[in-house]
Design a protein around this motif. Structure first.
Motif, PDB file in Angstrom:
ATOM      1  N   GLY A 102     -28.578   9.358  31.092  1.00 58.86           N
ATOM      2  CA  GLY A 102     -27.223   9.035  31.522  1.00 58.86           C
ATOM      3  C   GLY A 102     -27.020   7.621  32.014  1.00 58.86           C
ATOM      4  O   GLY A 102     -25.943   7.277  32.486  1.00 58.86           O
ATOM      5  N   VAL A 104     -26.136   4.600  30.916  1.00 58.62           N
ATOM      6  CA  VAL A 104     -25.538   3.896  29.784  1.00 58.62           C
ATOM      7  C   VAL A 104     -25.677   2.386  29.921  1.00 58.62           C
ATOM      8  O   VAL A 104     -26.016   1.689  28.953  1.00 58.62           O
ATOM      9  N   SER A 127     -26.351   5.730  18.518  1.00 57.33           N
ATOM     10  CA  SER A 127     -26.217   5.823  19.975  1.00 57.33           C
ATOM     11  C   SER A 127     -25.121   4.896  20.484  1.00 57.33           C
ATOM     12  O   SER A 127     -24.357   5.259  21.383  1.00 57.33           O
ATOM     13  N   LEU A 130     -21.813   6.529  19.924  1.00 52.63           N
ATOM     14  CA  LEU A 130     -21.506   7.562  20.920  1.00 52.63           C
ATOM     15  C   LEU A 130     -21.061   6.942  22.239  1.00 52.63           C
ATOM     16  O   LEU A 130     -20.168   7.467  22.920  1.00 52.63           O
ATOM     17  N   ILE A 131     -21.689   5.816  22.594  1.00 56.17           N
ATOM     18  CA  ILE A 131     -21.287   5.122  23.817  1.00 56.17           C
ATOM     19  C   ILE A 131     -19.857   4.609  23.676  1.00 56.17           C
ATOM     20  O   ILE A 131     -19.036   4.756  24.583  1.00 56.17           O
ATOM     21  N   GLN A 133     -17.528   5.754  21.728  1.00 58.46           N
ATOM     22  CA  GLN A 133     -16.628   6.906  21.729  1.00 58.46           C
ATOM     23  C   GLN A 133     -16.358   7.363  23.158  1.00 58.46           C
ATOM     24  O   GLN A 133     -15.216   7.639  23.533  1.00 58.46           O
ATOM     25  N   LYS A 134     -17.419   7.432  23.953  1.00 60.67           N
ATOM     26  CA  LYS A 134     -17.289   7.866  25.346  1.00 60.67           C
ATOM     27  C   LYS A 134     -16.397   6.912  26.133  1.00 60.67           C
ATOM     28  O   LYS A 134     -15.659   7.326  27.028  1.00 60.67           O
ATOM     29  N   GLN A 135     -16.447   5.632  25.763  1.00 64.26           N
ATOM     30  CA  GLN A 135     -15.660   4.620  26.465  1.00 64.26           C
ATOM     31  C   GLN A 135     -14.265   4.463  25.876  1.00 64.26           C
ATOM     32  O   GLN A 135     -13.499   3.602  26.300  1.00 64.26           O
ATOM     33  N   GLY A 136     -13.934   5.302  24.898  1.00 62.39           N
ATOM     34  CA  GLY A 136     -12.593   5.308  24.329  1.00 62.39           C
ATOM     35  C   GLY A 136     -12.310   4.259  23.280  1.00 62.39           C
ATOM     36  O   GLY A 136     -11.159   4.048  22.893  1.00 62.39           O
ATOM     37  N   LYS A 138     -12.427   3.707  19.783  1.00 65.75           N
ATOM     38  CA  LYS A 138     -12.610   4.376  18.495  1.00 65.75           C
ATOM     39  C   LYS A 138     -12.960   3.404  17.365  1.00 65.75           C
ATOM     40  O   LYS A 138     -13.743   3.738  16.476  1.00 65.75           O
ATOM     41  N   CYS A 141     -16.556   2.484  17.736  1.00 69.60           N
ATOM     42  CA  CYS A 141     -17.321   3.686  17.410  1.00 69.60           C
ATOM     43  C   CYS A 141     -17.434   3.837  15.896  1.00 69.60           C
ATOM     44  O   CYS A 141     -18.528   4.071  15.356  1.00 69.60           O
TER      45      CYS A 141
END
Length: 217
Positions: A102, A104, A127, A130-131, A133-136, A138, A141
């Protein structure tokens, strides 16, 4: 008289112990066959027998991470970083370990460094996607996913995520040029020949160029 029978896997593992680098290399054969318990056993032995076998320590760290023991992997990976600081594989493994825990902010520099040193690091691209995407983000990503797919990580999961973050994306662009002309053709598997599986580690090493060329083309 020697009994003519097939050697059992357990006996095979025992016979591969305590042979330093060879033990570590044979561990990778079990890994590719998804026999992770045997791979872990052999890699652990290889590292104990030869603490200077940085390749095996690196592989052990990666295996511990994917097995859910990233907290055990990090000390090993950080230790060998002193000796092979520019290894793209090590940098990626460090990034994966931190990401699994976790962290990041600590994972990103390692993943980006791995990509900088080896632009084909599909796992690092995945990876980073995915980071993002998690941070918004797109767009970012999607960009990382395309690179992951282009460099061999062409999984249904990645394609689906790419379609999710970039709905209007023409996925045919992500298909390798070699297969693009066969896109949507279900007989694709009849159009090319897959290399035969090596019968031994030695054969796998000898044919490394052939297999690498197949996957890259």
């Amino acid at each position: 008289m020697i009994e003519d029978r097939k050697l059992q896997p357990e006996e095979s593992v025992e016979k591969l112990l305590n042979d330093a680098e060879k033990t570590g290399k044979y561990a990778m054969i079990f890994w590719t066959h998804n026999e992770l318990d045997k791979a872990l056993y052999l890699l652990s032995n290889a590292c104990v027998i030869n603490p200077d076998d940085y390749a095996s320590i690196n592989n052990l760290g990666a295996l511990l991470t994917i097995s859910g023991y990233a907290h055990k992997a990090l000390p090993l990976l950080l230790y060998i970083q002193k000796f092979v600081p520019k290894s793209s594989t090590l940098l990626n493994n460090l990034g994966q370990a931190y990401l699994s825990l976790g962290y990041v902010d600590k994972a990103k520099p390692f993943l980006l460094s791995a990509i900088d040193k080896d632009s084909t690091k599909a796992e690092a691209y995945r990876s980073m996607a995915l980071i993002a995407q998690k941070q918004g983000n797109k767009t970012l990503c999607g960009s990382y996913l395309e690179k992951a797919i282009a460099n061999g990580d062409a999984t249904a999961e990645n394609y689906n995520l790419l379609k999710e973050v970039v709905p209007d994306k023409d996925l045919s662009e992500a298909i390798r040029k070699r297969f693009k002309q066969f896109y949507k053709d279900h007989s694709i598997t009849k159009r090319f020949i897959v290399p035969s599986v090596p019968a031994s580690y030695e054969e796998a090493v000898a044919r490394d160029g052939e297999v690498e060329t197949y996957f890259r083309d």
